[in-house]
Design an enzyme around this catalytic site. Structure first.
Site, mmCIF file in Angstrom:
data_model
loop_
_atom_site.group_PDB
_atom_site.id
_atom_site.type_symbol
_atom_site.label_atom_id
_atom_site.label_comp_id
_atom_site.label_asym_id
_atom_site.label_seq_id
_atom_site.Cartn_x
_atom_site.Cartn_y
_atom_site.Cartn_z
ATOM 1 C CB CYS A 17 -8.523 -3.506 6.986
ATOM 2 S SG CYS A 17 -7.462 -2.075 7.349
ATOM 3 C CB CYS A 101 -1.933 -1.909 11.147
ATOM 4 S SG CYS A 101 -2.728 -3.525 10.985
ATOM 5 C CD GLU A 131 2.980 -1.032 5.331
ATOM 6 O OE1 GLU A 131 1.803 -0.699 5.049
ATOM 7 O OE2 GLU A 131 3.391 -2.211 5.254
HETATM 8 O O1 10E Z 1 -1.578 3.909 1.465
HETATM 9 P P1 10E Z 1 -2.003 2.688 2.239
HETATM 10 O O2 10E Z 1 -2.827 1.752 1.470
HETATM 11 O O3 10E Z 1 -0.803 2.039 2.866
HETATM 12 O O4 10E Z 1 -2.839 3.206 3.515
HETATM 13 P P2 10E Z 1 -4.370 3.531 3.739
HETATM 14 O O5 10E Z 1 -4.409 4.489 4.887
HETATM 15 O O6 10E Z 1 -5.060 3.898 2.513
HETATM 16 O O7 10E Z 1 -5.032 2.137 4.211
HETATM 17 C C1 10E Z 1 -4.693 1.514 5.419
HETATM 18 C C2 10E Z 1 -3.443 0.767 5.269
HETATM 19 C C3 10E Z 1 -2.378 0.882 6.082
HETATM 20 C C4 10E Z 1 -2.403 1.599 7.356
HETATM 21 C C5 10E Z 1 -1.088 0.255 5.703
HETATM 22 N N1 10E Z 1 -0.989 -1.081 6.071
HETATM 23 FE FE1 SF4 Z 2 -5.320 -2.717 7.188
HETATM 24 FE FE2 SF4 Z 2 -2.802 -2.134 6.645
HETATM 25 FE FE3 SF4 Z 2 -3.389 -3.474 8.809
HETATM 26 FE FE4 SF4 Z 2 -3.683 -4.598 6.412
HETATM 27 S S1 SF4 Z 2 -1.782 -3.993 7.395
HETATM 28 S S2 SF4 Z 2 -5.092 -4.744 8.157
HETATM 29 S S3 SF4 Z 2 -4.337 -2.826 5.210
HETATM 30 S S4 SF4 Z 2 -3.996 -1.376 8.356
#
Ligand code: 10E
Ligand code: SF4
Length: 316
Positions: A17, A101, A131
Site C-alpha cells: 500500500c 503512515c 498500531e
Molecule cells: O500488522 P499490520 O497489518 O498492521 O502491519 P503490516 O506491516 O503487515 O502492514 C502495513 C500496515 C500498517 C503499517 C498499519 N496500518
Molecule cells: Fe497501508 Fe496501514 Fe497506511 Fe493502510 S494505514 S495505507 S495498511 S500503512
C-alpha cells in the site's frame, strides 16, 4: 508428463500500500543521507523479506528506543508510536524520522481532537499490536478504552457514557468492525465516530478483492507474515466468504502442496506489507506443477501515493 490445468485468480489490488511504500523509501533514503547504520524501531513493516533486505543495506532493527545509540538516526515504523517515543528521542537530542503512515497519523489526530473536546475514546483494535499501542499512546493512560470484539462492548465502563467517541485500527476486518460499531452504538447511542470507520482504503480494497475470488476458488493463498494483521484478516475474509482452504504463506517454500490436493483453481493475494516478488515466486511455483491460466480479479484501482518527510525529500 502433462500438468493438470489450474486457474489462478490473482487479486487486484494486492500487496504494498502507499504507507508501506513510503516507509520502506524512508529507510532507504535515510541510509543514503546519513550512511549506515540507521536504526529502525520495530520492523518497518511486518515482513521478514523486507526487513532482511533493508538490514543488508545498513538498517539495524531494534524493538525499543533504549536500544539505539544517541548519535545515530532512528526511524519509527509505519505502524506509529506512542507520544512518549518521539519525546524520549527529543530528550536525547536524537535525529529521528517518523515513518508512521499518514492514515495512521490521521487517527492519532482524531483521538487528540476528541480528547481536547473532553470525550473519552473507545478504540477498536487488537491488544498489543504496535498500531493499537501507538494510537492509545497518543492520549494519557485511561483515556482510551480498548475493545477487540462485540462481546467486549458489554464490559466497557466509561467515565461518562454520554461523552464518548470511537476510533479503529486501520487494518481490521471491515465486516467484523461493522458488528462492533453497531454494538457500541446500541449501548452508547451518543457515541461519536468517524464518517466512515478508520479502516484504510488499502485494507478495504484488499478484502473486497478476496471476497470476489473466494466463492470461485478451491483454495486461497495470502502472501504475508504471521505478525501482519492485515494479511491475517485477508485469510479470515477468504474463509468467511466461502473458501474453506484459506492459508497464509510467507513465500513459495511454505506452500503445503499435499493439503492442496486435487484443486483446479486457486486465489492468490498479498498483504499490504508483502513484496510483489514473493507473489511472483508463488505463481512460478504453481506454474512448475500445473498448467496455469492467470485471471486477474480487479475490484479497484489504487492511485494513492504519500510523500516522504521533507528532511529526506530535500536531500533526494
Ligand atoms: O500488522 P499490520 O497489518 O498492521 O502491519 P503490516 O506491516 O503487515 O502492514 C502495513 C500496515 C500498517 C503499517 C498499519 N496500518
Ligand atoms: Fe497501508 Fe496501514 Fe497506511 Fe493502510 S494505514 S495505507 S495498511 S500503512
Amino acid at each position: 508428463m502433462t500438468k493438470p490445468p489450474l486457474t489462478l485468480y490473482l487479486a487486484a489490488p494486492r500487496g504494498f500500500c502507499a504507507g508501506v511504500d513510503r516507509a520502506i523509501k524512508i529507510v532507504e533514503m535515510a541510509i543514503e543521507k546519513w550512511g549506515a547504520p540507521v536504526y529502525v524501531r520495530h520492523e518497518i513493516v511486518h515482513n521478514k523479506f523486507v526487513v532482511d533486505d533493508l538490514r543488508a543495506k545498513g538498517a539495524v532493527f531494534v524493538e525499543e528506543l533504549e536500544d539505539c545509540p544517541d548519535d545515530r538516526p532512528v526511524i519509527f515504523s509505519a505502524h506509529g508510536v506512542p507520544k512518549s517515543v518521539p519525546a524520549a528521542a527529543e530528550a536525547r537530542q536524537m535525529v529521528y524520522v517518523d515513518a508512521t503512515c499518514p492514515l495512521v497519523s490521521k487517527v492519532h489526530i482524531e483521538a487528540e481532537r476528541h480528547h481536547q473536546n473532553g470525550l473519552q475514546m473507545v478504540m477498536i483494535g487488537h491488544a498489543g499490536h504496535p498500531e493499537t499501542v501507538g494510537t492509545m499512546g497518543q492520549l494519557p493512560a485511561g483515556e482510551v478504552l480498548l475493545v477487540e470484539t462485540e462481546a467486549d462492548v458489554a464490559g466497557l465502563a466509561p467515565r461518562d457514557p454520554e461523552r464518548l467517541a470511537f476510533i479503529t485500527q486501520t487494518t481490521l476486518s471491515v465486516d467484523d468492525t461493522k458488528g462492533i460499531v453497531a454494538a457500541l452504538q446500541a449501548r452508547f447511542p451518543k457515541i461519536i465516530g468517524p464518517h466512515k470507520e478508520d479502516i484504510c482504503y488499502a485494507t478495504t480494497n484488499r478484502q473486497a478483492a478476496v471476497k470476489a475470488i473466494a466463492p470461485k476458488a478451491d483454495a486461497i493463498l495470502v502472501v504475508g507474515a504471521p505478525n501482519s494483521s492485515n494479511s491475517r484478516r485477508l485469510v479470515e475474509v477468504g474463509s468467511k466468504a466461502g473458501c474453506s482452504y484459506s492459508q497464509l504463506v510467507q513465500r513459495a517454500e511454505n506452500i503445503d502442496w499435499r493439503s492442496l490436493g486435487g484443486i483446479s483453481s486457486v486465489g492468490v493475494t498479498a498483504g499490504a506489507s508483502a513484496p510483489e516478488v514473493l507473489v511472483e515466486e508463488v505463481i512460478d511455483a504453481f506454474r512448475a506443477r500445473y498448467d496455469v491460466t492467470v485471471e486477474q480479479v480487479e475490484t479497484a484501482v489504487e492511485r494513492v501515493e504519500f510523500k516522504v518527510p521533507r528532511v529526506l525529500r530535500d536531500f533526494a
